[in-house]
Enzyme design. Sequence first.
Site, PDB file in Angstrom:
ATOM      1  N   ARG A 133     -14.241 -41.767 -11.214  1.00  0.00           N
ATOM      2  CA  ARG A 133     -14.588 -40.378 -11.522  1.00  0.00           C
ATOM      3  C   ARG A 133     -14.404 -39.516 -10.279  1.00  0.00           C
ATOM      4  O   ARG A 133     -14.475 -39.986  -9.142  1.00  0.00           O
ATOM      5  CB  ARG A 133     -16.047 -40.323 -11.979  1.00  0.00           C
ATOM      6  CG  ARG A 133     -16.541 -38.931 -12.430  1.00  0.00           C
ATOM      7  CD  ARG A 133     -17.362 -39.077 -13.663  1.00  0.00           C
ATOM      8  NE  ARG A 133     -18.194 -37.940 -14.005  1.00  0.00           N
ATOM      9  CZ  ARG A 133     -17.759 -36.892 -14.717  1.00  0.00           C
ATOM     10  NH1 ARG A 133     -16.496 -36.799 -15.079  1.00  0.00           N
ATOM     11  NH2 ARG A 133     -18.601 -35.928 -15.049  1.00  0.00           N
ATOM     12  N   THR A 409     -11.578 -34.767 -22.836  1.00  0.00           N
ATOM     13  CA  THR A 409     -11.447 -36.107 -22.280  1.00  0.00           C
ATOM     14  C   THR A 409     -10.355 -36.872 -23.005  1.00  0.00           C
ATOM     15  O   THR A 409      -9.831 -36.427 -24.014  1.00  0.00           O
ATOM     16  CB  THR A 409     -12.758 -36.886 -22.409  1.00  0.00           C
ATOM     17  OG1 THR A 409     -13.282 -36.672 -23.725  1.00  0.00           O
ATOM     18  CG2 THR A 409     -13.783 -36.424 -21.415  1.00  0.00           C
ATOM     19  N   ILE A 428     -10.028 -34.336 -17.407  1.00  0.00           N
ATOM     20  CA  ILE A 428     -10.002 -33.236 -16.443  1.00  0.00           C
ATOM     21  C   ILE A 428     -11.093 -32.229 -16.800  1.00  0.00           C
ATOM     22  O   ILE A 428     -11.143 -31.143 -16.248  1.00  0.00           O
ATOM     23  CB  ILE A 428      -8.621 -32.544 -16.365  1.00  0.00           C
ATOM     24  CG1 ILE A 428      -8.171 -32.040 -17.750  1.00  0.00           C
ATOM     25  CG2 ILE A 428      -7.587 -33.474 -15.742  1.00  0.00           C
ATOM     26  CD1 ILE A 428      -6.920 -31.165 -17.685  1.00  0.00           C
ATOM     27  N   ASP A 451     -19.854 -30.346 -14.203  1.00  0.00           N
ATOM     28  CA  ASP A 451     -20.670 -31.395 -14.808  1.00  0.00           C
ATOM     29  C   ASP A 451     -21.930 -31.693 -14.006  1.00  0.00           C
ATOM     30  O   ASP A 451     -22.799 -32.452 -14.458  1.00  0.00           O
ATOM     31  CB  ASP A 451     -19.861 -32.681 -14.976  1.00  0.00           C
ATOM     32  CG  ASP A 451     -19.087 -32.703 -16.283  1.00  0.00           C
ATOM     33  OD1 ASP A 451     -19.110 -31.680 -16.996  1.00  0.00           O
ATOM     34  OD2 ASP A 451     -18.455 -33.725 -16.594  1.00  0.00           O
ATOM     35  N   SER A 477     -21.833 -38.191 -16.554  1.00  0.00           N
ATOM     36  CA  SER A 477     -20.817 -38.074 -17.594  1.00  0.00           C
ATOM     37  C   SER A 477     -21.297 -38.677 -18.906  1.00  0.00           C
ATOM     38  O   SER A 477     -22.144 -39.569 -18.928  1.00  0.00           O
ATOM     39  CB  SER A 477     -19.538 -38.790 -17.153  1.00  0.00           C
ATOM     40  OG  SER A 477     -18.570 -38.814 -18.182  1.00  0.00           O
ATOM     41  N   SER A 478     -20.731 -38.183 -20.003  1.00  0.00           N
ATOM     42  CA  SER A 478     -20.975 -38.767 -21.322  1.00  0.00           C
ATOM     43  C   SER A 478     -19.935 -39.815 -21.688  1.00  0.00           C
ATOM     44  O   SER A 478     -20.048 -40.463 -22.738  1.00  0.00           O
ATOM     45  CB  SER A 478     -20.950 -37.673 -22.396  1.00  0.00           C
ATOM     46  OG  SER A 478     -21.993 -36.746 -22.211  1.00  0.00           O
TER      47      SER A 478
END
Length: 593
Positions: A133, A409, A428, A451, A477-478
């Site tokens: 990431r 995503t 991105i 984020d 992040s998800s």
Amino acid sequence: MASQPDTHERSELLIHQEKSTKSRISTKTLALLGASVAIVLVIAVGVGVGVSINANRAEDSATYSNAAVAADAEVCSKAGVEMLKKGGSAVDAAIAAHLCVGVVNLHSTGIGGGGFMVYYNDTSGETFALDFREVAPMNASTNMYNNTASDSHIRGGLSIAIPGEIRGFEAAWERFGKLEWKDLFQPAIRIATDGIAISNAVAKAIAFEEEYILSGNYLGLEELLAPEGSILLEGDMLKRPLLAETLSKIADNGANYFYEDTFMEQMVSELQANGAIINASDFMDYSVEERLVTRAFYDKYDVLGISAPGGGSVLGLILNILDGYDFKEGELDGLSSHRIVEAMKYAYAQRLKLGDPAFNDTVNQAVQYMLNESTAEDMRGRINDSMTYPPDHYIDPFSPLQVAHDHGTSHLSVLAENGDAVSMTNSINYYFGSKVRSSTSGIVFNNQMTDFNIPGRSDSFNEKTVNYIEPKKRPLSSMTPTVLLGDDGIKMVVGASGGSRITTSVAQVILNVLGFSLPLNEAIYRRRLHHQLIPNSVSVETDFPEDITSSLESRGHIVQVSNSSAVVQGINVVDGVLHATSDPRKGGKPDGY
């Protein structure tokens, strides 16, 4: 209903640690003994704006005997299969397919971003979780957006974090690849050079961002997507010669070309000219992290994912809670939907404790708590079948009441002939990321800085959060790349794109297959709902059954119809046959043999 435009004791985490300076990767692995696996590759990209579902599209789903790739772009499914047929590994196929997706679906992913990979090795019985990431620049700080434009964390140079995708691909390939590095780039280079017709999904994203594309503030994006003064439309040919040249250079010279060469210095200068606070040392110091593998359970299967800052523990908690219910085959009703929503709310309340574990030693403790079976039992026991509650009912005292959003995503899952598996999600972030596209390299850069939780730009329950900006920190992040294992090996490889809806959508597809006994294609086609605790409303897709929405409302839920959705790609193994489906919400077609 309002219309919403929307933008265990049994858990195991850490067994072995090693270092590889060559890949600049800090590794932590989870050994799962005696498991047998097959490999699947699935790719999903982007969050839909006004997406539609056509469950009659037979091409969205197919069956294969040996290996499969299900991508949201058919040409990229074929790129992955091409690598497998050449004798490549699951990782080779995943990298080649995703490089292709980064060219085709440039609004959602590409080498200007980063992501997560979960890899299962059938020979060793080990699972590895790689985090590549993006990270905040060294010059970043918690209050860096004070006295800046209100959208500076969303668009422009200040929103860009250090891309990790190429270094991540290198780390995975050095350990698990079989083909030559440069071979993995050839399909993407070919497509970028020859061009490809703009798909419906890309055209919608371009139209959605037309104001910014034509604003005069993002000339690199404008020259690509509106070369004659008006935006490109569905069916128009899109060539990316600058990106093709950049990919060729990386293919010939390796990842160091991107992170340490004069190319990097030129890239940094260009980013700084666009307002970024990025320096050369940010690229040179970037490293891939191997994360803890999360392990939850649903039905008789192990659910393996990636720990924080990824979403595996949130998914694991949702499924551990729901594993205590006996759902009826094929039937989704009001009570079942209410229980699913309540599980989501409890899981998202715990998500508020998560962030980058390198910056807060309580994060891994929170993950362990979330994956503990007694935690799920306790939360299941608190669910009231007759009513829902306000957010503070679900939140532990002094948890930070903030939810970060990652919107666009790309997901990839691999099931290959030799029994290895890859599930990978890349991003991105928003459509076309920061809107900054290099006019010299063709790279579209991320806006992952958004984020992080940012003081004054998101609601806060208290004054501290583990997801505030710090130098070299990775945002929460998800993204939830997932592999399911049973006694006979791989059961499913699945993941999604679509921001905060990723985790809940993956949970529902798994639930639809294992809880409601639906075939994979029907499990993916079925309309979904979503709750992330904040805001306190249930988001349902267009045409979600009205009787269920009425039942939810009778229990106190606020239900809103959303024209946004997550996109799930998956492969499910049934009696040795690989069932692959590309989500029709985005388009695409699987491939395999």
